[in-house]
Design a protein around this motif. Structure first.
Motif, mmCIF file in Angstrom:
data_model
loop_
_atom_site.group_PDB
_atom_site.id
_atom_site.type_symbol
_atom_site.label_atom_id
_atom_site.label_comp_id
_atom_site.label_asym_id
_atom_site.label_seq_id
_atom_site.Cartn_x
_atom_site.Cartn_y
_atom_site.Cartn_z
ATOM 1 N N GLU A 107 0.874 -1.319 -0.205
ATOM 2 C CA GLU A 107 -0.173 0.255 -0.071
ATOM 3 C C GLU A 107 0.800 1.221 0.175
ATOM 4 O O GLU A 107 2.133 1.314 0.234
ATOM 5 C CB GLU A 107 -0.988 0.023 1.188
ATOM 6 C CG GLU A 107 -1.662 -1.191 1.377
ATOM 7 C CD GLU A 107 -2.822 -1.194 0.057
ATOM 8 O OE1 GLU A 107 -3.264 -0.391 -0.558
ATOM 9 O OE2 GLU A 107 -3.024 -2.473 -0.409
ATOM 10 N N GLY A 108 0.228 2.326 -0.285
ATOM 11 C CA GLY A 108 1.012 3.724 -0.384
ATOM 12 C C GLY A 108 1.831 4.002 0.825
ATOM 13 O O GLY A 108 2.922 4.534 0.448
ATOM 14 N N ASP A 109 1.339 3.715 2.020
ATOM 15 C CA ASP A 109 1.965 4.093 3.303
ATOM 16 C C ASP A 109 2.948 3.155 3.558
ATOM 17 O O ASP A 109 3.912 3.613 4.448
ATOM 18 C CB ASP A 109 1.059 4.394 4.332
ATOM 19 C CG ASP A 109 0.479 3.056 4.646
ATOM 20 O OD1 ASP A 109 0.593 2.159 3.820
ATOM 21 O OD2 ASP A 109 -0.347 2.826 5.871
ATOM 22 N N GLN A 110 3.250 2.222 2.952
ATOM 23 C CA GLN A 110 4.155 1.299 3.032
ATOM 24 C C GLN A 110 5.591 1.698 2.200
ATOM 25 O O GLN A 110 6.480 0.950 2.358
ATOM 26 C CB GLN A 110 3.816 -0.081 3.039
ATOM 27 C CG GLN A 110 2.844 -0.586 4.004
ATOM 28 C CD GLN A 110 2.425 -1.890 3.713
ATOM 29 O OE1 GLN A 110 1.750 -2.236 2.744
ATOM 30 N NE2 GLN A 110 2.508 -2.758 4.752
ATOM 31 N N LYS A 111 5.182 2.311 1.233
ATOM 32 C CA LYS A 111 6.398 2.545 0.091
ATOM 33 C C LYS A 111 7.421 3.568 0.668
ATOM 34 O O LYS A 111 7.236 4.330 1.157
ATOM 35 C CB LYS A 111 5.678 3.145 -1.104
ATOM 36 C CG LYS A 111 4.763 2.125 -1.774
ATOM 37 C CD LYS A 111 3.881 2.851 -3.012
ATOM 38 C CE LYS A 111 2.913 2.038 -3.694
ATOM 39 N NZ LYS A 111 2.256 2.763 -4.670
ATOM 40 N N GLY A 112 8.727 3.221 0.318
ATOM 41 C CA GLY A 112 9.734 3.942 0.628
ATOM 42 C C GLY A 112 10.617 3.923 -0.537
ATOM 43 O O GLY A 112 10.640 3.352 -1.445
ATOM 44 N N GLU A 133 14.738 8.477 4.091
ATOM 45 C CA GLU A 133 13.729 8.992 4.462
ATOM 46 C C GLU A 133 13.372 10.100 3.648
ATOM 47 O O GLU A 133 14.281 10.980 3.601
ATOM 48 C CB GLU A 133 13.724 9.458 6.101
ATOM 49 C CG GLU A 133 13.823 8.257 7.029
ATOM 50 C CD GLU A 133 12.761 7.389 7.144
ATOM 51 O OE1 GLU A 133 11.575 7.636 6.629
ATOM 52 O OE2 GLU A 133 12.898 6.286 7.221
#
Length: 294
Positions: free
Chosen positions: A59-64, A78
């Motif tokens: 999901e989007g919030d897990q992408k880095g 970060e």
């Protein structure tokens, strides 16, 4: 009416400055593009990010963002750390030097932009910088920040405006030696070189991009048009490849077949041949700057 500006800022030459705008000089809007679709429903497909090891949808919030140190080992960066090293734009094209245009290696040329004055108040200063560059026949090298990265830009007059072309950095170019070192140096006869030279002269022309035809793009448009109108698509038979010509001298002679006796022509009009050669070189020089920027 000009399209929306890509960048706005100030063109600065020492203490002389003027507001300018940048517009991309190229576009891919007219190219034929395709989307991936579901054959059964005709609907467009949507891509998802998948974990390469687990196969799970990310999901989007897990992408880095991560930099690969070695195979399969990443160091995560970060967003705030990345922002800390990004160059903040001062919205200035700061001219640092002027160089002869023929000293710029064409491999360094990257993306071209049109530079125009921003408002009536900027026209005088803009014209002074532009016309001074015309008189000197030199290209300005300047620094500009675009999309959080600092670029070196080559600037030269183009009609009533300026053409700015971002340049690649040396680390972005491959060393030609790794590709050319293995090229042998065969013994070529003088007759072969003269024959090839005559072929070059017979094909001498002026640079005219309006004559460039993208046959593949035209074929794609025709294919889409026929398909959309429900017409049957006839697939062409595969063409036979011509057999390789064994003799280089035969290939050169066949290239000149039907053009008349080249030796007689070259000997009877030596001055005209030389003049045409000089004219071609002059044309090449006069268009070099435009070809580089394009």
């Amino acid at each position: 009416m000009a399209p929306r500006a890509y960048w706005k800022g100030t063109l600065k030459l020492s203490l002389v400055s003027c507001p300018v705008v940048l517009y991309p000089a190229t576009t891919a809007a007219e190219k034929t593009r395709f989307h991936m679709i579901n054959r059964e429903t005709g609907n467009r497909l949507k891509q998802q990010m998948i974990d390469a090891e687990t196969g799970d949808v990310v999901e989007g919030d897990q992408k880095g963002r991560g930099y690969e140190l070695r195979k399969g080992k990443y160091v995560e960066i970060e967003p705030e750390e990345l922002e800390a090293v990004q160059v903040e734009s001062n919205h200035t094209i700061d001219i640092e030097s002027f160089v002869p245009s023929d000293e710029i290696d064409q491999r360094y040329l990257n993306h071209p932009y049109y530079i125009a004055p921003d408002g009536k108040a900027a026209i005088d200063a803009f014209a002074v910088i532009r016309d001074a560059m015309k008189d000197q026949e030199r290209v300005a090298l300047a620094k500009i920040v675009l999309t959080n990265r600092e670029h070196v830009m080559a600037i030269e007059p183009l009609g009533k405006g300026l053409l700015g072309t971002t340049l690649r950095y040396p680390y972005e170019l491959r060393d030609e030696d790794q590709f050319f070192d293995d090229i042998k140096s065969p013994k070529i006869t003088k007759d072969m070189v003269e024959l090839a030279g005559h072929i070059l002269h017979s094909k001498a022309a002026h640079f005219d991009p309006s004559e460039f035809k993208d046959e593949y793009e035209n074929a794609l448009k025709a294919l889409v048009k026929r398909k959309a109108s429900g017409k049957k698509i006839e697939l062409p038979e595969p063409e036979e490849r011509p057999s390789n010509v064994v003799s280089l001298m035969d290939a050169l002679n066949q290239s000149l077949k039907g053009r008349g006796g080249w030796r007689k022509s070259a000997r009877s009009h030596p001055r005209r041949t030389t003049s045409r050669h000089r004219s071609t070189r002059k044309t090449h020089r006069s268009t070099a700057r435009h070809r580089k920027a394009g």
